[in-house]
Design a protein around this motif. Structure first.
Motif, PDB file in Angstrom:
ATOM      1  N   SER A  15     -10.809  -0.138  -2.119  1.00 33.46           N
ATOM      2  CA  SER A  15      -9.680  -0.499  -1.265  1.00 33.46           C
ATOM      3  C   SER A  15      -8.379  -0.025  -1.914  1.00 33.46           C
ATOM      4  O   SER A  15      -8.350   0.300  -3.093  1.00 33.46           O
ATOM      5  CB  SER A  15      -9.635  -2.009  -1.062  1.00 33.46           C
ATOM      6  N   SER A  16      -7.289  -0.043  -1.143  1.00 32.56           N
ATOM      7  CA  SER A  16      -6.047   0.514  -1.686  1.00 32.56           C
ATOM      8  C   SER A  16      -4.831  -0.389  -1.500  1.00 32.56           C
ATOM      9  O   SER A  16      -3.718   0.088  -1.478  1.00 32.56           O
ATOM     10  CB  SER A  16      -5.774   1.867  -1.036  1.00 32.56           C
ATOM     11  N   TYR A  17      -5.022  -1.691  -1.360  1.00 29.09           N
ATOM     12  CA  TYR A  17      -3.872  -2.582  -1.244  1.00 29.09           C
ATOM     13  C   TYR A  17      -3.328  -2.923  -2.631  1.00 29.09           C
ATOM     14  O   TYR A  17      -4.017  -2.790  -3.636  1.00 29.09           O
ATOM     15  CB  TYR A  17      -4.242  -3.856  -0.465  1.00 29.09           C
ATOM     16  N   SER A  18      -2.085  -3.388  -2.695  1.00 29.13           N
ATOM     17  CA  SER A  18      -1.458  -3.646  -3.996  1.00 29.13           C
ATOM     18  C   SER A  18      -1.253  -5.129  -4.281  1.00 29.13           C
ATOM     19  O   SER A  18      -0.895  -5.490  -5.397  1.00 29.13           O
ATOM     20  CB  SER A  18      -0.116  -2.934  -4.082  1.00 29.13           C
ATOM     21  N   PRO A  36      -8.674  -3.748  -6.028  1.00 28.57           N
ATOM     22  CA  PRO A  36      -8.061  -2.610  -6.726  1.00 28.57           C
ATOM     23  C   PRO A  36      -7.450  -3.030  -8.073  1.00 28.57           C
ATOM     24  O   PRO A  36      -6.794  -4.074  -8.168  1.00 28.57           O
ATOM     25  CB  PRO A  36      -6.973  -2.137  -5.759  1.00 28.57           C
TER      26      PRO A  36
END
Length: 75
Positions: A15-18, A36
């Protein structure tokens, strides 16, 4: 990403959320670094919250425990 109430399962990395806000309930990972590694996790925003590592390793940029109950377990 926000988890409000109940149990949320993250089975895979990629996934690429922060940011992950676990307002109340449980987030359980199902793989190493399923959240992530560049993410920050905010536990217990509105109630008791748990981050369950389920025997996997997880690296994070940050982890915040709010005034509500917040735990990290490794079931």
């Amino acid at each position: 990403m926000t988890s409000r109430i109940g149990t949320v399962f993250f089975p895979n990395p990629g996934s690429s959320y922060s940011q992950l806000a676990v307002q109340q309930g449980t987030v359980q990972i199902g793989a190493t670094n399923a959240i992530p590694t560049g993410a920050t996790v905010d536990l217990g925003v509105s109630g008791a919250a748990t981050l369950d590592l389920a025997g996997f390793n997880q690296s994070l940029t940050g982890l915040t425990k709010n005034t509500n109950g917040a735990t990290v377990t490794n079931s």
